[in-house]
Design a protein around this motif. Structure first.
Motif, PDB file in Angstrom:
ATOM      1  N   ASP A 207       4.438   1.451 -34.351  1.00 40.76           N
ATOM      2  CA  ASP A 207       3.901   0.434 -33.443  1.00 40.76           C
ATOM      3  C   ASP A 207       2.508   0.056 -33.927  1.00 40.76           C
ATOM      4  OD1 ASP A 207       2.999  -1.200 -31.443  1.00 40.76           O
ATOM      5  OD2 ASP A 207       3.557   0.134 -29.796  1.00 40.76           O
ATOM      6  N   SER A 208       2.414  -1.122 -34.527  1.00 38.55           N
ATOM      7  CA  SER A 208       1.143  -1.538 -35.120  1.00 38.55           C
ATOM      8  C   SER A 208       0.369  -2.482 -34.214  1.00 38.55           C
ATOM      9  CB  SER A 208       1.389  -2.221 -36.466  1.00 38.55           C
ATOM     10  OG  SER A 208       2.162  -3.396 -36.288  1.00 38.55           O
TER      11      SER A 208
ATOM     12  N   ASP B 253      -7.930  14.665 -40.076  1.00 40.38           N
ATOM     13  CA  ASP B 253      -8.209  14.751 -38.649  1.00 40.38           C
ATOM     14  C   ASP B 253      -6.998  15.320 -37.919  1.00 40.38           C
ATOM     15  OD1 ASP B 253      -6.411  12.621 -38.676  1.00 40.38           O
ATOM     16  OD2 ASP B 253      -7.502  11.498 -37.158  1.00 40.38           O
ATOM     17  N   SER B 254      -7.047  15.367 -36.615  1.00 36.15           N
ATOM     18  CA  SER B 254      -5.977  15.990 -35.832  1.00 36.15           C
ATOM     19  C   SER B 254      -4.682  15.192 -35.896  1.00 36.15           C
ATOM     20  CB  SER B 254      -6.411  16.141 -34.374  1.00 36.15           C
ATOM     21  OG  SER B 254      -6.720  14.867 -33.809  1.00 36.15           O
TER      22      SER B 254
ATOM     23  N   LYS C 233      -3.235  -0.672 -29.808  1.00 37.14           N
ATOM     24  CA  LYS C 233      -2.778   0.722 -29.810  1.00 37.14           C
ATOM     25  C   LYS C 233      -3.451   1.453 -30.959  1.00 37.14           C
ATOM     26  CE  LYS C 233       1.330   3.563 -29.286  1.00 37.14           C
ATOM     27  NZ  LYS C 233       2.804   3.570 -29.115  1.00 37.14           N
ATOM     28  N   MET C 234      -4.282   2.437 -30.634  1.00 31.84           N
ATOM     29  CA  MET C 234      -5.036   3.166 -31.638  1.00 31.84           C
ATOM     30  C   MET C 234      -4.245   4.340 -32.182  1.00 31.84           C
ATOM     31  SD  MET C 234      -7.727   1.476 -32.087  1.00 31.84           S
ATOM     32  CE  MET C 234      -8.678   0.167 -31.334  1.00 31.84           C
ATOM     33  N   ASP C 235      -4.715   4.886 -33.294  1.00 31.79           N
ATOM     34  CA  ASP C 235      -3.964   5.928 -34.000  1.00 31.79           C
ATOM     35  C   ASP C 235      -3.759   7.191 -33.165  1.00 31.79           C
ATOM     36  OD1 ASP C 235      -6.586   6.772 -34.072  1.00 31.79           O
ATOM     37  OD2 ASP C 235      -6.760   6.722 -36.253  1.00 31.79           O
ATOM     38  N   THR C 236      -4.624   7.452 -32.205  1.00 36.62           N
ATOM     39  CA  THR C 236      -4.466   8.651 -31.373  1.00 36.62           C
ATOM     40  C   THR C 236      -3.384   8.476 -30.310  1.00 36.62           C
ATOM     41  OG1 THR C 236      -6.317   7.823 -30.043  1.00 36.62           O
ATOM     42  CG2 THR C 236      -6.805   9.504 -31.699  1.00 36.62           C
ATOM     43  N   SER C 237      -2.810   7.263 -30.207  1.00 38.39           N
ATOM     44  CA  SER C 237      -1.768   7.012 -29.205  1.00 38.39           C
ATOM     45  C   SER C 237      -0.364   7.099 -29.784  1.00 38.39           C
ATOM     46  CB  SER C 237      -1.965   5.617 -28.586  1.00 38.39           C
ATOM     47  OG  SER C 237      -3.231   5.511 -27.978  1.00 38.39           O
ATOM     48  N   TYR C 238      -0.253   7.345 -31.075  1.00 30.82           N
ATOM     49  CA  TYR C 238       1.064   7.378 -31.703  1.00 30.82           C
ATOM     50  C   TYR C 238       1.818   8.664 -31.359  1.00 30.82           C
ATOM     51  CZ  TYR C 238      -0.860   3.663 -34.700  1.00 30.82           C
ATOM     52  OH  TYR C 238      -1.436   2.509 -35.171  1.00 30.82           O
ATOM     53  N   ASP C 239       3.144   8.562 -31.377  1.00 30.49           N
ATOM     54  CA  ASP C 239       3.993   9.755 -31.268  1.00 30.49           C
ATOM     55  C   ASP C 239       4.118  10.303 -32.686  1.00 30.49           C
ATOM     56  OD1 ASP C 239       5.899  11.689 -30.968  1.00 30.49           O
ATOM     57  OD2 ASP C 239       7.332  10.425 -29.870  1.00 30.49           O
ATOM     58  N   LEU C 240       3.230  11.200 -33.037  1.00 30.40           N
ATOM     59  CA  LEU C 240       3.085  11.638 -34.424  1.00 30.40           C
ATOM     60  C   LEU C 240       4.347  12.285 -34.978  1.00 30.40           C
ATOM     61  CD1 LEU C 240      -0.521  13.110 -34.146  1.00 30.40           C
ATOM     62  CD2 LEU C 240       0.161  10.860 -35.007  1.00 30.40           C
TER      63      LEU C 240
ATOM     64  N   THR D 117     -20.128  14.167 -57.647  1.00 33.06           N
ATOM     65  CA  THR D 117     -19.059  14.220 -56.657  1.00 33.06           C
ATOM     66  C   THR D 117     -19.078  12.938 -55.823  1.00 33.06           C
ATOM     67  OG1 THR D 117     -19.176  16.640 -56.508  1.00 33.06           O
ATOM     68  CG2 THR D 117     -18.097  15.468 -54.700  1.00 33.06           C
ATOM     69  N   PHE D 118     -17.891  12.342 -55.671  1.00 26.04           N
ATOM     70  CA  PHE D 118     -17.712  11.182 -54.815  1.00 26.04           C
ATOM     71  C   PHE D 118     -16.676  11.519 -53.742  1.00 26.04           C
ATOM     72  CE2 PHE D 118     -19.409   9.418 -58.669  1.00 26.04           C
ATOM     73  CZ  PHE D 118     -20.153   8.312 -58.280  1.00 26.04           C
ATOM     74  N   MET D 119     -16.795  10.845 -52.611  1.00 27.25           N
ATOM     75  CA  MET D 119     -15.821  11.010 -51.546  1.00 27.25           C
ATOM     76  C   MET D 119     -15.001   9.734 -51.396  1.00 27.25           C
ATOM     77  SD  MET D 119     -16.299  11.637 -47.418  1.00 27.25           S
ATOM     78  CE  MET D 119     -17.120  13.218 -47.639  1.00 27.25           C
ATOM     79  N   LEU D 120     -13.683   9.912 -51.223  1.00 26.80           N
ATOM     80  CA  LEU D 120     -12.801   8.816 -50.813  1.00 26.80           C
ATOM     81  C   LEU D 120     -12.382   9.110 -49.377  1.00 26.80           C
ATOM     82  CD1 LEU D 120     -10.017   7.235 -50.373  1.00 26.80           C
ATOM     83  CD2 LEU D 120     -11.521   6.225 -52.084  1.00 26.80           C
ATOM     84  N   LEU D 121     -12.889   8.307 -48.461  1.00 26.07           N
ATOM     85  CA  LEU D 121     -12.606   8.468 -47.044  1.00 26.07           C
ATOM     86  C   LEU D 121     -11.581   7.422 -46.637  1.00 26.07           C
ATOM     87  CD1 LEU D 121     -13.313   9.691 -44.212  1.00 26.07           C
ATOM     88  CD2 LEU D 121     -15.026   7.855 -44.030  1.00 26.07           C
ATOM     89  N   GLN D 122     -10.396   7.849 -46.190  1.00 28.74           N
ATOM     90  CA  GLN D 122      -9.342   6.919 -45.808  1.00 28.74           C
ATOM     91  C   GLN D 122      -9.165   6.925 -44.293  1.00 28.74           C
ATOM     92  OE1 GLN D 122      -6.200   9.310 -48.039  1.00 28.74           O
ATOM     93  NE2 GLN D 122      -5.068   8.865 -46.151  1.00 28.74           N
ATOM     94  N   LEU D 123      -9.218   5.735 -43.709  1.00 30.96           N
ATOM     95  CA  LEU D 123      -9.034   5.590 -42.271  1.00 30.96           C
ATOM     96  C   LEU D 123      -7.734   4.863 -42.008  1.00 30.96           C
ATOM     97  CD1 LEU D 123     -12.634   4.626 -41.097  1.00 30.96           C
ATOM     98  CD2 LEU D 123     -11.605   6.899 -41.313  1.00 30.96           C
ATOM     99  N   SER D 124      -7.029   5.301 -41.010  1.00 21.54           N
ATOM    100  CA  SER D 124      -5.699   4.781 -40.723  1.00 21.54           C
ATOM    101  C   SER D 124      -5.768   3.379 -40.142  1.00 21.54           C
ATOM    102  CB  SER D 124      -4.982   5.699 -39.733  1.00 21.54           C
ATOM    103  OG  SER D 124      -5.633   5.646 -38.474  1.00 21.54           O
ATOM    104  N   TRP D 125      -4.598   2.805 -39.947  1.00 23.38           N
ATOM    105  CA  TRP D 125      -4.485   1.536 -39.241  1.00 23.38           C
ATOM    106  C   TRP D 125      -4.955   1.734 -37.799  1.00 23.38           C
ATOM    107  CZ3 TRP D 125      -4.013  -3.461 -39.917  1.00 23.38           C
ATOM    108  CH2 TRP D 125      -3.555  -4.263 -38.875  1.00 23.38           C
ATOM    109  N   ARG D 126      -5.925   0.947 -37.378  1.00 23.18           N
ATOM    110  CA  ARG D 126      -6.478   0.964 -36.024  1.00 23.18           C
ATOM    111  C   ARG D 126      -7.071   2.329 -35.664  1.00 23.18           C
ATOM    112  NH1 ARG D 126      -6.717  -3.288 -37.446  1.00 23.18           N
ATOM    113  NH2 ARG D 126      -5.840  -5.204 -36.572  1.00 23.18           N
ATOM    114  N   ALA D 127      -8.150   2.640 -36.388  1.00 22.25           N
ATOM    115  CA  ALA D 127      -8.856   3.905 -36.147  1.00 22.25           C
ATOM    116  C   ALA D 127      -9.480   3.907 -34.759  1.00 22.25           C
ATOM    117  CB  ALA D 127      -9.933   4.111 -37.209  1.00 22.25           C
ATOM    118  N   SER D 128      -9.247   4.950 -34.025  1.00 26.35           N
ATOM    119  CA  SER D 128      -9.758   5.093 -32.653  1.00 26.35           C
ATOM    120  C   SER D 128     -11.211   5.543 -32.680  1.00 26.35           C
ATOM    121  CB  SER D 128      -8.915   6.116 -31.910  1.00 26.35           C
ATOM    122  OG  SER D 128      -9.016   7.378 -32.557  1.00 26.35           O
ATOM    123  N   ASP D 129     -11.822   5.563 -31.513  1.00 26.01           N
ATOM    124  CA  ASP D 129     -13.179   6.103 -31.396  1.00 26.01           C
ATOM    125  C   ASP D 129     -13.205   7.561 -31.834  1.00 26.01           C
ATOM    126  OD1 ASP D 129     -14.073   3.684 -30.438  1.00 26.01           O
ATOM    127  OD2 ASP D 129     -14.036   4.278 -28.327  1.00 26.01           O
ATOM    128  N   GLU D 130     -12.153   8.302 -31.501  1.00 28.58           N
ATOM    129  CA  GLU D 130     -12.071   9.698 -31.929  1.00 28.58           C
ATOM    130  C   GLU D 130     -12.041   9.807 -33.452  1.00 28.58           C
ATOM    131  OE1 GLU D 130      -9.936   9.463 -27.893  1.00 28.58           O
ATOM    132  OE2 GLU D 130     -10.238   8.203 -29.674  1.00 28.58           O
TER     133      GLU D 130
END
Length: 875
Positions: free
Chosen positions: A160-161, A196-197, A165-172, A212-225
């Protein structure tokens, strides 16, 4: 890729699709061959200039050894996954996705690639396991090569994109992404840092040139959490430069060039990026094109956002990937875009869209960045690292281009003038839009030049349109430059207000009844209005065989389009061309073909070719086949009493949803054809151009005749002059006019039409050319002598005099041949009283040597005279 929910249309025929997420592939003419987008202008809302500004001088010359590494980037791969099993593997034995990762694995050492970043939309249809299998095979290549990577969910990778609807609302537990790319799989990589959780957001730490470099990946519709989690990750690694990827950050404007910010992108900027100085670069896909934008964060430092997404280019992206060279010693980031997929294709499968690299700005650029200064606040110890790498971008360019012969970017030739098109036997209808420019009156007729199925503008009252005006339809003198016809343009079309206009054939037109059982070719030139919007114009139609599918015997009930027309060419709400048809076997139901995204304001030539024997319908956009085409189809099921319509849809037994833009000449042929017979092909001007002009000494001449390209203008110059139009049977005849002066032979003669007794006695030289406006043939040159009254003459009438001009533009003099091809001259005109004298010609006449003629232009503008070499034509 953008997911735009199909908008309700008030009936059961909303989107032309069997599922609510159908997407198109293919060609856009300009997207893959020329580079999807060009450089950006700075957006007015940004804090600093775009990265397109002139770069600062690098500290080290690129040719020197320096401290450099390459970050490989995989933009949206959704169509590679979706069509791996159904299209790519059957055609090529492989798919672009796995070809990309294999190329990276093969050249990782050479290009010093420590990490690979995927930008999301791994698959197109989240619930299709076969697509995930294709993605799994591709990414396993990197795992086997021990090359760390990040892969993140885009809107097509979650169940559900919805924007709300934020990523913390998905049925993981149900998310396929987590089933195929779980955290445990990512944790097997040495570079993996944590998640993350939800498991949808992750980070990696990779080493490059001692840093050292960091690659930080954020999901579709990142929540405040999620943003709070990201904040905690950076606090745990406070001295590490961060590259952030998320499927959506930066958009691209309708011009296909300029950056455009989105609400969600600004959410990430305001809620996370600007307040974290470690983030110096973001990468995203989702929006179709390539662009970049540099902004200033809360610390006064630049942050560059880069968009790369090629999914709407030819073949769903044509395998293009991004390479970012971090030149630490040269204080710059150098971007290159290339396609391992193009390199891997068989030569005979290449099209003009198959260029190994895209070089327009947005795809290839240099971004100045003093790394030490940029990172000084949080990483004062950052240094260049060992100077052990050569110019990596140059190496990448060599890998893509050395030994590869790219097909020509385009082999098409623009029309030289009116009528400059191929005539094809079996043409059912050919609608051309010639005439005085301006508003098209109600009832105005446009001729079917191939038959009796003329179009007319349907009256406003009859159309059923609300608020339509006469000025909504105008005729313009020139459409697509590859068309020899004008076009009609439809303004103010708006399905939200019910305003539209259209053209239609009469109810009894012959073209209405043709079922095209042996296949067909339907082609048209179309352009989308630059003011097009999905709300007002989504699912508009250009060329329609009107009717109602539900009236067809055997037509299966379908969720979409059950009451739509049997066949139609239109545009989706994502600006994809869609061809939809019900084949002759009605029970097969709907068959479709889809293009890639079409850019407003540009002409496109669309050809729909149905091969009934092979059971395929293929859409070609500007000469290139799209990836997704109809199969198990042939011919059409129709309602014979219903007309063809240009400029509007026809659903639920009435017209609606008019075309917003222009439609050029449109043709229907009763069999499948190839590009050499399309309206974009040009008739050959030299081959088949002949004359039966006499040679030697003759008794009487009143005209010249011969063969040529139908519709071409034949121009005669020299001591005799005149013009003619080649008939549709390929024949021409020019009644002669003597020139006012013609050198020694013609001196003193008045410029007059030749009477019934023919030319007066004397020697005559001539040159003939045929052409369409600016496109003309090489000349046919020759000469003859008209005998004085009572003089039977002598010589050989079967031998010509003169020759065609060579490629250098000179017409060679000669004897023994007539014109360019050495054909014997025949068909000498003679008046009845001189028949006996004419019979003497067979005994042989004296050939007259003819000097080369120079081409000149007649007062009417037709090119005649000396040869001009290199005239462009296509067979």
């Amino acid at each position: 890729m953008i997911r735009s929910p199909f908008r309700a249309r008030g009936h059961a025929t909303s989107p032309h699709s069997a599922a609510p997420t159908r997407r198109a592939l293919g060609a856009v003419a300009a997207l893959a061959a020329a580079g999807v987008v060009a450089s950006l202008a700075a957006a007015p809302a940004v804090d600093s200039a775009s990265a397109a500004t002139a770069p600062a001088a690098p500290r080290a010359a690129a040719a020197d050894q320096g401290s450099r590494f390459t970050l490989a980037v995989l933009p949206d791969t959704q169509f590679y996954s979706r069509y791996s099993a159904s299209e790519f593997v059957p055609r090529y034995g492989k798919d672009p996705f796995q070809t990309q990762t294999q190329w990276i694995a093969d050249h990782a050492d050479e290009l010093n690639i420590p990490f690979v970043a995927h930008l999301g939309d791994v698959v197109d249809q989240v619930g299709q396991s076969g697509e995930w299998d294709a993605a799994d095979r591709a990414m396993t290549v990197l795992e086997d090569a021990k090359i760390p990577y990040s892969i993140q969910p885009g809107n097509h990778d979650v169940l559900d994109s919805s924007d709300n609807k934020m990523d913390t609302s998905y049925d993981l537990a149900r998310e396929p992404y987590l089933q195929h790319f779980p955290v445990s799989r990512a944790a097997e990589q040495d570079a993996f840092g944590g998640a993350d959780s939800t498991g949808l957001n992750r980070y990696s730490l990779f080493e490059a040139q001692g840093q050292t470099f960091m690659l930080l990946q954020l999901s579709w519709r990142a929540s405040d959490e999620t943003l709070a989690w990201a904040d905690s990750v950076l606090k745990q690694h406070p001295d590490v430069p961060v590259i952030m990827t998320s499927h959506e950050v930066l958009n691209i404007a309708a011009d296909g060039v300029s950056p455009s910010e989105t609400g969600y992108g600004l959410r990430l900027w305001d809620g996370f990026i600007r307040s974290h100085d470690q983030v110096f670069l973001t990468l995203n896909g989702h929006f179709h094109g390539a662009t970049r934008l540099t902004k200033t964060n809360d610390f006064g430092n630049p942050v560059t956002e880069i968009l790369w997404d090629y999914q709407m280019a030819y073949e769903g992206g044509n395998g293009y990937l991004g390479l970012l060279e971090f030149d630490l010693s040269g204080d710059r980031i150098v971007a290159r875009t290339g396609s391992p997929w193009v390199l891997s294709k068989p030569t005979d499968a290449l099209t003009s869209y198959d260029q190994p690299m895209m070089t327009a700005d947005g795809n290839q650029f240099e971004l100045p960045l003093d790394f030490g200064q940029r990172f000084a606040r949080f990483a004062p110890g950052f240094s260049d690292g060992p100077a052990d790498q050569g110019d990596l971008s140059a190496k990448a360019t060599s890998l893509f281009t050395d030994g590869f012969t790219a097909p020509p970017a385009s082999t098409r030739v623009e029309a030289g003038g009116a009528g400059d098109y191929r005539r094809v036997d079996g043409t059912v209808a050919h609608w051309r839009f010639d005439g005085a420019p301006g508003p098209v009156a109600e009832g105005q007729v446009f001729a079917d030049v191939a038959g009796d199925s003329d179009l007319h503008r349907v009256s406003i009252a009859e159309s059923g349109s609300t608020g339509a005006q006469v000025d909504d339809v105008t005729l313009i003198p020139q459409g697509d430059p590859f068309s020899s016809s004008g076009a009609v343009c439809f303004a103010n079309s708006d399905q939200t207000t019910g305003r539209f206009s259209y053209l239609a054939t009469e109810a009894g037109a012959a073209a209405n009844k043709h079922k095209l059982e042996k296949g067909y070719t339907i082609e048209s030139f179309v352009k989308i209005d630059e003011a097009w919007t999905a709300t007002k114009n989504g699912w508009m139609k250009a060329v329609v065989r009107s009717g109602n599918r539900s009236h067809l015997d055997g037509m299966p009930v379908s969720r979409w389009d059950y009451t739509a027309s049997p066949a139609a060419l239109g545009l989706s709400n994502l600006r994809e061309f869609q061809w939809t048809e019900v084949p002759a076997d009605t029970t097969k139901g709907d068959r479709t073909a889809w293009s890639g995204e079409i850019i407003p304001g540009r002409w496109s030539h669309v050809a729909i070719v149905n091969d009934a024997e092979a059971g395929t319908t293929t859409m070609y956009v500007d000469g290139a086949p799209v990836l997704r085409n109809g199969r198990d189809t042939g011919g059409q099921s129709i309602e014979e009493t219903m007309p063809w319509i240009l400029g509007a849809d026809f659903v639920d037994d009435k017209a609606r949803n008019g075309w917003a833009g222009c439609i050029g000449e449109t043709r229907v042929i009763d069999h499948p054809t190839g590009a050499s017979d399309w309206l974009t092909a040009r008739p050959a001007l030299d081959a088949g151009f002949t004359t039966s002009a006499p040679t030697g000494t003759v008794q009487a001449v009143t005209s010249l005749s011969g063969t040529g390209a139908p519709g071409a203008t034949v121009s005669l110059s020299g001591d005799v002059q005149g013009t003619a139009t080649v008939s549709e049977k390929g024949e021409w005849i020019i009644p002669l006019i003597t020139a006012g002066s013609g050198g020694a032979a013609g001196a003193g003669r008045a410029s007059t039409a030749v009477g019934p007794t023919g030319l007066t006695a004397g020697a005559y030289r001539y040159a003939l050319v045929q052409g369409f406006g600016t496109r003309v043939s090489s000349p046919l040159t020759g000469g003859f002598t008209v005998a004085a009254v009572g003089d039977p003459g002598s010589g050989d009438s079967g031998a010509g005099s003169g020759s065609a001009g060579g490629s250098n533009g000179a017409a060679d003099a000669g004897s023994g041949t007539s014109g360019r091809d050495g054909l014997a001259a025949t068909g000498v005109s003679a008046q009845a009283g001189l028949i006996a004298a004419a019979l003497l010609l067979v005994t042989g006449l004296v050939a007259v040597g003819v000097t080369a003629l120079r081409r000149r232009r007649l007062a009417g503008g037709s090119a005649v005279g000396s040869a001009v070499g290199g005239s462009v034509e296509s067979d």
